[in-house]
Design an enzyme around this catalytic site. Structure first.
Site: not given
Length: 395
Positions: A99, A200
């Site tokens: 991410c 995330c």
């Protein structure tokens, strides 16, 4: 400077925005909406709604412009699809590292720059410093956060020099308790908000439930391998080179059903990871059983009893050169070179003494002490003192 802050609705990014404002920068807040599907989260509503509201309240309190950008399509493509693919292959991915590389410090950073930003800031517990190299070129250093308990440099292990040159991590100098104190002092709504758990930006997710969306459950066998298995008593062969020894130390033992005893059933090898002991539904053992290997083709999970089970430990790991990344390109090893470093292959793992070796066809990290549950697909990162200098995907 004009600084765009990734305001996530948590206390860390809230205080990040405040500190930058105090330093006299022009601060703009962007909230990344990365997920739209509430069916896999553990709350009744999708957590991004609450998070974006909190982020908006913080921006209003600080008097800074606030905008929501929808990155859900990109996030699905680059992070979620990658996760499914890796689990399907029997590897253990780290979506948070991805991410940061693919979303926050790539597309998000480009979006921020298109808004005229000089820098992008996030609420990571890490630090960036720079020095002047021999050729007069600026070298950026990714350093561990001052709070040992919260250091998040590992999650940033795939960033490059260009990304670091535009990144700011203002809370990297602070401890978590101090960050909460500051938030309380200035009356931020996020002061007592719990740290987000789970994937995330998706929120509280049950990983097996999440994976079952796309990976079909299929019953398979759990096979126990025993400590006295002849697999663990084979003699160490003589090595003609260091590379040969590293290849041996990092090798994967290919267990077969005949090597042990069937002790249970599971619903799909792809839902489990190396080193996992929970959720196996195995009884009748003095100590916990841990997953030591998965046969994806035959859908078999192999387990061994106790933390000290020999099949759980390895002294070295291997990384394909194609999945090798140097944060400090100037320190990249040449063929045949080695370097003493500290290494880890999990967030919060204490740094371990290790030596890294570069060869024409692969890269190896050899630890001073055997390590438990090294899994394919995890990111290994290496440091010199408190500077993270490189990383790679364990093959």
């Amino acid at each position: 400077m004009k600084v765009v802050v990734g305001l996530s609705g948590g206390v860390d990014s809230s205080v990040t925005a405040y500190l930058l404002q105090q330093q006299g920068h022009e601060v703009v807040a962007l909230f990344m909406r990365n997920w739209n599907d509430a069916s896999v989260t553990l709350e009744d509503e999708c957590p991004w709604v609450e998070d974006s509201n909190d982020a908006l309240m913080v921006a209003q309190k600080l008097g800074i412009p606030f905008q929501v950008i929808d990155m859900s399509e990109l996030y699905k493509e680059r992070i979620v699809d990658y996760m499914f693919e890796e689990y399907q292959r029997g590897r253990t991915p780290n979506p948070d590292v991805l991410c940061n590389r693919e979303v926050k410090f790539d597309v998000f950073m480009k979006t921020a720059m298109s808004l005229g930003a000089d820098k992008v800031a996030t609420g990571h517990y890490a630090r960036v410093d720079s020095t002047c190299g021999e050729n007069g070129k600026e070298i950026f250093h990714l350093l561990a956060g001052k709070d040992n308990n919260k250091d998040q440099s590992y999650f940033l292990c795939q960033l490059n020099q260009d990304q670091l040159s535009k990144a700011l991590f203002p809370i990297g100098e602070l401890t978590k308790p101090r960050v909460r104190e500051i938030a309380k002092e200035i009356g931020l709504v996020t002061a007592d908000k719990k740290d987000s758990q789970g994937l995330c930006f998706i929120g509280k997710v049950s990983l097996p439930q999440f994976l079952q969306q796309q990976l079909v459950p299929k019953e398979g066998e759990i096979v126990e391998i025993f400590e006295d298995s002849p697999l663990f008593s084979e003699e160490v062969p003589p090595f003609s080179s260091k590379k040969e020894e590293l290849e041996f130390l990092s090798r994967k033992i290919n267990y077969k059903k005949a090597d042990g005893k069937v002790i249970g059933k599971h619903q799909g090898a792809q839902f489990f990871t190396i080193g996992q002991s929970k959720g196996l539904g195995i009884g009748g053992h003095k100590e916990s059983c841990f997953i030591v290997s998965r046969d994806m083709e035959n859908n078999i999970i192999f387990v061994g009893e106790s933390h000290s089970f020999p099949g759980l430990h390895k002294k070295a790991l291997k990384i394909d050169n194609s999945e090798l990344h140097w944060v400090r390109e100037d320190l990249r090893l040449k063929n045949g070179e080695s370097m003493n470093v500290s290494g880890r292959f999990r967030y919060r793992q204490e740094l371990q003494n290790a030596t890294i070796y570069q060869y024409e066809n692969a890269f190896y990290m050899e630890f001073e002490n055997p390590q438990s549950a090294i899994a394919e697909g995890q990111f290994a990162a290496w440091y010199i003192d408190d500077e993270l200098i490189g990383s790679g995907v364990i093959s």
